[in-house]
Write a protein that holds these residues in place. Structure first.
Motif, mmCIF file in Angstrom:
data_model
loop_
_atom_site.group_PDB
_atom_site.id
_atom_site.type_symbol
_atom_site.label_atom_id
_atom_site.label_comp_id
_atom_site.label_asym_id
_atom_site.label_seq_id
_atom_site.Cartn_x
_atom_site.Cartn_y
_atom_site.Cartn_z
ATOM 1 N N ASN A 290 0.800 -1.210 0.000
ATOM 2 C CA ASN A 290 0.000 0.000 0.000
ATOM 3 C C ASN A 290 0.840 1.271 0.000
ATOM 4 O OD1 ASN A 290 -2.450 -1.470 0.125
ATOM 5 N ND2 ASN A 290 -2.126 -1.774 2.307
ATOM 6 N N ARG A 291 2.007 1.223 -0.618
ATOM 7 C CA ARG A 291 2.865 2.396 -0.646
ATOM 8 C C ARG A 291 3.413 2.603 -2.048
ATOM 9 N NH1 ARG A 291 6.959 1.091 4.112
ATOM 10 N NH2 ARG A 291 7.936 2.997 3.380
ATOM 11 N N ALA A 292 3.268 3.819 -2.549
ATOM 12 C CA ALA A 292 3.749 4.124 -3.883
ATOM 13 C C ALA A 292 5.260 4.150 -3.931
ATOM 14 C CB ALA A 292 3.186 5.477 -4.334
ATOM 15 N N ALA A 293 5.934 4.224 -2.743
ATOM 16 C CA ALA A 293 7.393 4.280 -2.710
ATOM 17 C C ALA A 293 8.016 3.059 -3.353
ATOM 18 C CB ALA A 293 7.866 4.400 -1.260
ATOM 19 N N THR A 294 7.323 1.921 -3.341
ATOM 20 C CA THR A 294 7.847 0.712 -3.956
ATOM 21 C C THR A 294 8.072 0.930 -5.445
ATOM 22 O OG1 THR A 294 6.638 -0.605 -2.352
ATOM 23 C CG2 THR A 294 7.419 -1.746 -4.295
ATOM 24 N N LEU A 295 7.163 1.624 -6.105
ATOM 25 C CA LEU A 295 7.291 1.894 -7.534
ATOM 26 C C LEU A 295 8.482 2.805 -7.805
ATOM 27 C CD1 LEU A 295 5.952 1.459 -10.318
ATOM 28 C CD2 LEU A 295 4.684 3.559 -9.915
ATOM 29 N N ASP A 296 8.762 3.736 -6.893
ATOM 30 C CA ASP A 296 9.875 4.666 -7.076
ATOM 31 C C ASP A 296 11.209 3.946 -7.096
ATOM 32 O OD1 ASP A 296 8.094 6.741 -7.126
ATOM 33 O OD2 ASP A 296 8.277 7.188 -4.987
ATOM 34 N N ALA A 297 11.276 2.757 -6.484
ATOM 35 C CA ALA A 297 12.532 2.015 -6.431
ATOM 36 C C ALA A 297 12.794 1.216 -7.699
ATOM 37 C CB ALA A 297 12.529 1.076 -5.224
ATOM 38 N N LEU A 298 11.803 1.131 -8.579
ATOM 39 C CA LEU A 298 11.958 0.336 -9.796
ATOM 40 C C LEU A 298 12.622 1.157 -10.898
ATOM 41 C CD1 LEU A 298 8.488 -1.446 -9.978
ATOM 42 C CD2 LEU A 298 10.635 -2.365 -9.090
ATOM 43 N N HIS A 299 13.395 0.461 -11.725
ATOM 44 C CA HIS A 299 14.035 1.108 -12.876
ATOM 45 C C HIS A 299 13.339 0.624 -14.146
ATOM 46 C CE1 HIS A 299 17.002 2.696 -15.623
ATOM 47 N NE2 HIS A 299 17.162 1.491 -16.149
ATOM 48 N N PHE A 300 12.931 1.562 -14.982
ATOM 49 C CA PHE A 300 12.275 1.230 -16.235
ATOM 50 C C PHE A 300 13.202 1.594 -17.393
ATOM 51 C CE2 PHE A 300 8.860 2.048 -13.224
ATOM 52 C CZ PHE A 300 8.068 0.933 -13.397
ATOM 53 N N ALA A 301 13.490 0.602 -18.234
ATOM 54 C CA ALA A 301 14.353 0.822 -19.402
ATOM 55 C C ALA A 301 13.461 0.915 -20.638
ATOM 56 C CB ALA A 301 15.349 -0.323 -19.540
ATOM 57 N N LEU A 302 13.208 2.137 -21.067
ATOM 58 C CA LEU A 302 12.329 2.370 -22.210
ATOM 59 C C LEU A 302 13.154 2.790 -23.417
ATOM 60 C CD1 LEU A 302 9.498 4.330 -20.373
ATOM 61 C CD2 LEU A 302 9.585 1.886 -20.890
ATOM 62 N N ASP A 303 13.003 2.052 -24.510
ATOM 63 C CA ASP A 303 13.751 2.321 -25.740
ATOM 64 C C ASP A 303 12.863 3.092 -26.715
ATOM 65 O OD1 ASP A 303 15.276 2.371 -27.994
ATOM 66 O OD2 ASP A 303 15.531 0.189 -28.163
ATOM 67 N N ARG A 304 13.130 4.377 -26.830
ATOM 68 C CA ARG A 304 12.302 5.209 -27.699
ATOM 69 C C ARG A 304 12.560 4.968 -29.182
ATOM 70 N NH1 ARG A 304 12.352 7.557 -22.865
ATOM 71 N NH2 ARG A 304 10.610 8.931 -22.286
ATOM 72 N N ASN A 305 13.617 4.234 -29.511
ATOM 73 C CA ASN A 305 13.904 3.905 -30.912
ATOM 74 C C ASN A 305 13.342 2.542 -31.306
ATOM 75 O OD1 ASN A 305 15.436 6.296 -31.418
ATOM 76 N ND2 ASN A 305 17.175 5.378 -30.323
ATOM 77 N N SER A 306 12.758 1.858 -30.362
ATOM 78 C CA SER A 306 12.215 0.529 -30.636
ATOM 79 C C SER A 306 10.884 0.638 -31.376
ATOM 80 C CB SER A 306 12.013 -0.229 -29.325
ATOM 81 O OG SER A 306 11.292 -1.421 -29.542
ATOM 82 N N PRO A 307 10.595 -0.330 -32.261
ATOM 83 C CA PRO A 307 9.275 -0.336 -32.920
ATOM 84 C C PRO A 307 8.157 -0.732 -31.948
ATOM 85 C CG PRO A 307 10.541 -2.282 -33.552
ATOM 86 C CD PRO A 307 11.478 -1.397 -32.776
ATOM 87 N N VAL A 308 8.519 -1.256 -30.770
ATOM 88 C CA VAL A 308 7.518 -1.617 -29.767
ATOM 89 C C VAL A 308 7.001 -0.334 -29.114
ATOM 90 C CG1 VAL A 308 7.069 -2.880 -27.638
ATOM 91 C CG2 VAL A 308 8.659 -3.816 -29.332
#
Length: 256
Positions: A6-24
């Motif tokens: 029940n804490r949004a802080a858990t999401l803050d600890a995650l790293h998201f690798a987003l490739d803006r050049n990907s066709p996905v």
């Protein structure tokens, strides 16, 4: 260490690798990474994602992109939007290996907290299909069990099992506290092998109501006949599972 809930802080600890050049598409990349975090326990049931504005600012994404990613996981049943609370993790999808084990044991081993409601536990005459599966005469007495299996308060499967009458004592209270196969083994039955088929179809109105789905939602189906070490058929099951919450895992080997 227990996972925070029940804490949004858990999401803050995650790293998201987003490739803006990907066709996905970016929304799909984000949805996949959020789903992986839920599946691997980095986001646990009860964790909050915070609001879309904060997440879009942090990731440098537009709000529609973040909203689309979140909605795709809401549609899968992994997230839920609660008024006054925010977007919350519900559960990860149950992935079950295809082996001779019970759903209860698999859910318990995966930390999914299984719960069971016994809908029917009675003696009925065997239909032609049930009699053929169990090697009995049509009309012979069989025990019919119908159970609703849930995890984290959400229904996962509707299980219908038939056993030869007087095979073992099936107490309703025990059936709601443990698994059928565990009870069978405790009674001295040795489960040796099974024949199983897996399929899919759409939910009827009654099935949808019981499984908290919409009418016509996708369901996985499973039929299984289980045999003991003497080759005797001891159980025939016809089960339905929410496709949004459940999947079968296969290991495929190359035939030499």
């Amino acid at each position: 260490m227990a996972k925070p809930r029940n804490r949004a802080a858990t999401l803050d600890a995650l790293h998201f690798a987003l490739d803006r050049n990907s066709p996905v598409p970016l929304y799909h990349q984000l949805a996949q990474q959020l789903e992986a975090a839920i599946e691997h326990g980095a986001l646990a049931p009860g964790n909050l994602l915070g609001n879309e504005i904060g997440l879009s600012t942090r990731l440098g994404l537009s709000r529609p992109t973040v909203r689309q990613a979140i909605q795709s996981l809401v549609d899968k049943g992994l997230l839920v939007r609660r008024r006054g609370v925010g977007t919350q993790v519900v559960h990860s999808q149950v992935k079950r290996p295809l082996e001779l084990s019970s759903l209860y044991d698999d859910l318990e081993a995966a930390g999914q907290g299984p719960a069971t409601q016994v809908v029917r536990n009675e003696t009925v005459p065997a239909t032609a299909d049930v009699a053929a599966a169990l090697g009995l005469a049509e009309g012979a007495d069989v025990t019919l069990l119908e159970r609703l299996r849930s995890t984290h308060g959400q229904p996962v499967a509707l299980l219908c099992n038939y056993l030869p009458a007087r095979l073992l004592e099936l107490d309703t209270a025990r059936l709601e506290a443990t698994g059928l196969y565990r009870m069978m083994r405790s009674a001295g039955l040795t489960l040796h092998s099974a024949r199983q088929s897996v399929g899919a179809r759409c939910a009827t109105a009654e099935e949808a109501a019981r499984l908290d789905e919409k009418k016509g939602a996708a369901l996985l189906t499973m039929q299984r006949t289980t045999y003991d070490d003497a080759g005797r058929a001891v159980e025939y099951g016809t089960h339905i599972y929410r496709a949004s919450r459940y999947a079968f895992d296969f290991q495929l080997l190359v035939r030499s």
